[in-house]
Design an enzyme around this catalytic site. Structure first.
Site, short mmCIF file in Angstrom:
data_model
loop_
_atom_site.label_atom_id
_atom_site.label_comp_id
_atom_site.label_asym_id
_atom_site.label_seq_id
_atom_site.Cartn_x
_atom_site.Cartn_y
_atom_site.Cartn_z
N SER A 43 142.87 20.91 39.33
CA SER A 43 143.52 21.52 40.49
C SER A 43 144.73 20.73 40.98
O SER A 43 145.55 21.26 41.74
CB SER A 43 142.52 21.67 41.65
OG SER A 43 142.12 20.41 42.15
N LYS A 58 143.13 16.99 47.66
CA LYS A 58 144.05 18.12 47.89
C LYS A 58 145.20 17.70 48.80
O LYS A 58 145.15 16.68 49.48
CB LYS A 58 143.30 19.29 48.55
CG LYS A 58 142.23 19.96 47.70
CD LYS A 58 142.79 20.72 46.53
CE LYS A 58 141.72 21.47 45.76
NZ LYS A 58 140.79 20.56 45.06
#
Length: 219
Positions: free
Chosen positions: A139, A176
């Site tokens: 990701s 993230k």
């Protein structure tokens, strides 16, 4: 005949004997966490300080970047190796590696630590309170963070918009981009195939740290 080793305190001898026993019986040394569990030492720093004493007294040495990197030294090796290890310990820092986060615990709780990694202080720019986390998945590939990488984060509970953070969402740790919004928080990936994680006020959320470095193993 080798130079006599310096005497150990009772606690140091107990831990040295345990390391030697594990190495002989299991064919591998214990981790810092296993030593702490065995002797009821809740702080990993407490274990590390005893290991540092064993290094300086010439009983063991530690390999950088290995959680099971403790090696028993024999009498002839201690004279040659102890000074180098003592010097090395001043230039390196041992960083805890976070494993699966136990529900309801701070990310740096003892039960969440699966091992340690030793890195040069300069790599971390001498920043304090650093921990590491293995990355799973792709990701964050466009940020240069790949599956299997070890990311290093400075422990902190706040962050600036756009920084890469280690967040805890519903007792799961994730890496993230931090993008706070007026009524929710977005945790954005660095890969267009992933949608942002939307964290509404009813979800458990906290910032565990800000990413400051990445270590990759090249096969």
């Amino acid at each position: 005949m080798g130079t006599p080793q310096k005497p150990l305190t009772d606690r140091q001898k107990e831990i040295y004997d345990y390391i030697r026993s594990c190495t002989e019986k299991e064919k591998m040394p214990p981790t810092v966490r296993e030593i702490g569990d065995k002797f009821g030492i809740s702080s990993t720093n407490g274990v590390r300080s005893i290991l540092s004493a064993l290094i300086k007294k010439g009983y063991i040495r530690r390999a950088a970047r290995l959680s099971r990197g403790i090696e028993i030294l024999n009498a002839s090796a201690q004279v040659q190796n102890a000074p180098a290890e003592a010097q090395n310990s001043e230039n390196t820092v041992e960083v805890p590696i976070i494993g699966r986060v136990a529900a309801g615990t701070p990310i740096l709780a003892v039960q969440n630590i699966e091992g340690t990694v030793t890195v040069d202080r300069d790599f971390l720019a001498s920043q304090p309170n650093v921990f590491a986390l293995h990355v799973k998945g792709d990701s964050m590939i466009n940020a240069g963070i790949f599956d299997g990488d070890l990311v290093f984060a400075r422990s902190q509970t706040v962050a600036e918009r756009g920084e890469i953070i280690i967040a805890q969402v519903d007792d799961e740790a994730t890496v993230k981009y931090y993008q706070p919004q007026p009524d929710h928080i977005e945790l954005r990936a660095a890969n267009p195939k992933y949608q942002p994680i939307i964290v509404n006020p009813d979800r458990k959320f906290s910032i565990a740290g800000r990413v400051i470095g990445v270590l990759r193993k090249i096969n």
